[in-house]
Enzyme design. Structure first.
Site, PDB file in Angstrom:
ATOM      1  CB  CYS A   2      -0.906   0.004   1.235  1.00 47.18           C
ATOM      2  SG  CYS A   2      -1.873  -1.522   1.446  1.00 47.18           S
ATOM      3  NE  ARG A  53      -7.062  -3.585   2.088  1.00 51.97           N
ATOM      4  CZ  ARG A  53      -8.103  -4.337   2.422  1.00 51.97           C
ATOM      5  NH1 ARG A  53      -9.318  -3.811   2.368  1.00 51.97           N
ATOM      6  NH2 ARG A  53      -7.938  -5.582   2.806  1.00 51.97           N
ATOM      7  CG  LEU A  54      -2.090  -3.975  -4.241  1.00 55.88           C
ATOM      8  CD1 LEU A  54      -2.983  -3.799  -5.463  1.00 55.88           C
ATOM      9  CD2 LEU A  54      -0.625  -4.079  -4.669  1.00 55.88           C
ATOM     10  CB  SER A  55      -7.217  -5.715  -1.454  1.00 55.70           C
ATOM     11  OG  SER A  55      -7.891  -4.519  -1.144  1.00 55.70           O
ATOM     12  CB  ILE A  56      -2.105  -8.479  -0.429  1.00 57.07           C
ATOM     13  CG1 ILE A  56      -1.540  -7.432  -1.398  1.00 57.07           C
ATOM     14  CG2 ILE A  56      -1.347  -9.798  -0.541  1.00 57.07           C
ATOM     15  CD1 ILE A  56      -1.567  -7.830  -2.849  1.00 57.07           C
ATOM     16  CG  ASP A 106      -0.651  -7.827   7.370  1.00 60.55           C
ATOM     17  OD1 ASP A 106      -1.586  -7.082   7.037  1.00 60.55           O
ATOM     18  OD2 ASP A 106       0.378  -7.983   6.681  1.00 60.55           O
TER      19      ASP A 106
END
Length: 666
Positions: A2, A53-56, A106
């Site tokens: 992110c 946010r880059l959703s992982i 996390d």
């Protein structure tokens, strides 16, 4: 993966609406780091946080940031991955200190850890890559943190004056530049470092008053205590020294098995994702090892990616394909034309946000772009060279130092002083008629080569010799009004007691070149296309064990990375790997004499250089002429100047000089 931004300020910025608007503008500059979601938090107390946010992990709304802990005490913005966060959750649950979980991100685990153990104790438990900012609403203290090896970036600094001063922080410089308080004044001292290294080492940045948080550090600051306090929670130098003092004492086979087990664990943890995942594969030792261990632990073919070039000497795609076929991966390769590679150049200033001049940034971006068409996460083999003595310069410089150190220091200083009584330009004039009779290495720019030799003769320790071997320019002759800051390479030596020459150079690379060049290159290239990059070799347990491995298991009979090869040969035939090492780059030197010549000439124009006032034009113009004539390959020197010039244009105007081939087409 992110992007985060924020600020801490006084009364002037306490209006929530005003703060939110500025935070949104800052975060929007780094949308490629997080295209999936955005969030802003400002409580009217002068602190504001924003996130892209880059959703992982946890693709649901439960992973939204900024995120507030269950008690409301801590508010966080976080960039990275904590690979053992499920283990931390279990530890919290077993001790009865876990909250009622809202999701499985996390970030939520970190907040629970902060509440239960405190920030530092939580970070010390983490295995991962990260940068974060957390606001403590009780103590009114802001804490910034960065991972042990520096995989994730974090900039910070006070800008503005008086009551309107703001403490700014964020993942990239362009985010800080979007805040009204940011003066964006070029730091000429940092420019000296750029000209030396072709990157700017931490804690410096290209802007005055803005710093990079060094790897393995935590920073605290508040409105009551404005001077940031930085503490080290993990030190590569300490790890290197302690590993050398307490080496692994088992057999070759036991060491190989232990290393393989640690690498398998690191790879397995880093394969955790709720989105498609793959790996970069060059066919070299490091990336092939990572892919082999991925495939050994995967029930389906791993997605692998490589790019190739048609120019001889720059293509490794056929080797990557051979390894992929042997391992049975789902391999995708793309042969890139020179035109496609050059098309990346106009994007580089914005992509890297501050001037950065490792030309392998071009193929790194291209392979990231290829991978992003298929996956959201990609593992790489970076850091194998720094951990297992893969660079030939370690042995080469160590041997040079052994020879130089045999000569009395006074004699060396006398010889060096004699050479430096004449400037490089005068030496060129004196030796000009004799050039055909000179050794090949001296025929191009003999004056500069003699001065380089003088600096090596004057070296007082191997660090000085190494600095000269990796230097591009002498900044004192090039940068107007700049004074090169002291670093661990030029006056503030690291405490590396007990390490031999090769080990010392490995450690120096691991705290400078690795985080400030290699990891910057990979992070910005991948994030520029919204791809998360992961580096299994930088699991700190692997790093700590690597420094316990005896040097004889890394360098043996002239073979570098000996022990890592033994791990790889369990999975891939030796014949597919044994070949000379190639760099991951493009023929910039040839391009500058050809299709990029007009572009470079416009940036290196003497009147332009004089008007801008950063560089002394004479050495640049002389080097440019020598390069164009073919007498010298000065691509590394010129690329550093060109990347600064292109960045300067883009940062001041939002525009960039089109490259020469685009100009002709226009």
């Amino acid at each position: 993966m992110c992007g985060l931004v924020g600020f801490l300020a006084g009364d002037h910025w306490r209006e929530a609406g005003k703060a939110a608007a500025v935070l949104t503008r800052m975060a929007d500059t780094i949308v490629s780091r997080g295209p999936d979601d955005a969030g802003v938090w400002a409580d009217g107390s002068g602190v504001g946080l924003a996130h892209r946010r880059l959703s992982i992990l946890d693709l649901s709304a439960a992973g939204h940031q900024p995120m507030t802990g269950p008690s409301g005490r801590h508010v966080i913005v976080f960039n990275g991955e904590i690979y053992n966060h499920l283990d931390l959750r279990r530890e919290l649950e077993q001790s009865g200190r876990a909250p009622i979980w809202r999701g499985h991100s996390d970030t939520e685990t970190l907040l629970a850890g902060f509440a239960a153990w405190g920030v530092r104790a939580t970070v010390e438990r983490c295995i991962g890559m990260f940068a974060f900012a957390v606001w403590d609403t009780q103590t009114r203290v802001l804490t910034l943190g960065r991972d042990r090896l520096g995989e994730k970036p974090l900039y910070y600094g006070w800008q503005g004056a008086g009551d309107e001063a703001c403490f700014l922080f964020g993942s990239e410089l362009k985010a800080l530049r979007a805040h009204p308080c940011c003066a964006a004044d070029v730091d000429r001292d940092a420019l000296c470092l750029l000209m030396r290294h072709n990157y700017i080492p931490a804690p410096h940045s290209i802007y005055r008053g803005i710093s990079k948080l060094p790897a393995g550090c935590l920073l605290t600051v508040s409105l009551d205590r404005r001077e940031p306090s930085v503490e080290v929670y993990w030190s590569l130098a300490d790890v290197a020294v302690s590993g050398n003092h307490a080496p692994f004492t088992g057999s070759d086979q036991e060491a190989t098995d232990a290393l393989e087990d640690l690498l398998k664990s690191a790879v397995r943890r880093q394969m955790l994702a709720d989105v498609p995942l793959g790996a970069f594969l060059s066919g070299g030792i490091d990336s092939s090892t990572v892919v082999a261990l991925m495939q050994a632990q995967s029930a389906r073919p791993v997605k692998t990616f490589s790019i190739g070039f048609h120019e001889p000497g720059y293509n490794e795609a056929e080797h990557a394909l051979a390894v992929a076929r042997h391992l049975g991966t789902e391999h995708t390769e793309l042969y890139v034309t020179a035109e496609q590679a050059r098309d990346v150049i106009p994007r580089l200033p914005d992509l890297y946000s501050e001037p950065f001049a490792d030309a392998s940034q071009i193929p790194t971006f291209l392979v990231s772009q290829l991978a992003r068409q298929h996956v959201t996460v990609s593992l790489s083999g970076d850091a194998g060279d720094e951990l297992f003595a893969g660079y030939g310069r370690y042995v080469r410089n160590s041997r040079h130092w052994e020879r130089i150190a045999r000569l009395p220091r006074g004699l060396r200083a006398l010889a060096a002083g004699g050479i430096r009584t004449l400037s490089p330009e005068i030496w060129d004039a004196v030796l000009g008629p004799l050039r055909p009779l000179l050794p090949g290495s001296l025929r191009a720019a003999p004056g500069e080569k003699l001065h380089q030799g003088a600096r090596k003769l004057a070296a007082e320790r191997i660090d000085d010799l190494y600095l000269q071997s990796i230097s591009r320019w002498d900044p004192a002759r090039l940068v107007i009004g700049g004074r090169e800051p002291r670093t661990c390479l030029n006056g503030r030596p690291l405490a590396l007691d007990g390490l031999d020459g090769v080990q010392r150079l490995m450690a120096l690379d691991a705290v400078t070149y690795l985080p400030d060049d290699i990891l910057v290159k990979v992070d910005r290239a991948a994030m520029g296309v919204s791809l998360e990059g992961r580096v299994p070799f930088l699991d700190h347990r692997v790093v700590e064990f690597a420094w316990r491995i005896p040097q004889s298991m890394k360098l043996r009979d002239g073979t570098a990375k000996w022990i890592l090869r033994q791990v790889l040969y369990k999975h891939v035939p030796r014949a597919l790997i044994e070949r000379p090492k190639k760099g991951f780059s493009v023929p910039v030197g040839d391009w500058l004499r050809g299709p990029l010549r007009d572009w470079a000439e416009s940036l290196l124009d003497e009147s332009r250089l004089r008007q801008e006032g950063f560089f002394n034009p004479a050495p640049i113009r002389r080097t440019w002429a020598e390069h164009l004539s073919g007498r010298r390959n000065a691509q590394y020197h010129l690329w550093g100047v060109l990347m600064f010039q292109a960045w300067l244009k883009q940062s001041r105007t939002g525009q960039i000089e089109p490259s020469g081939y685009d100009q002709k087409a226009a």
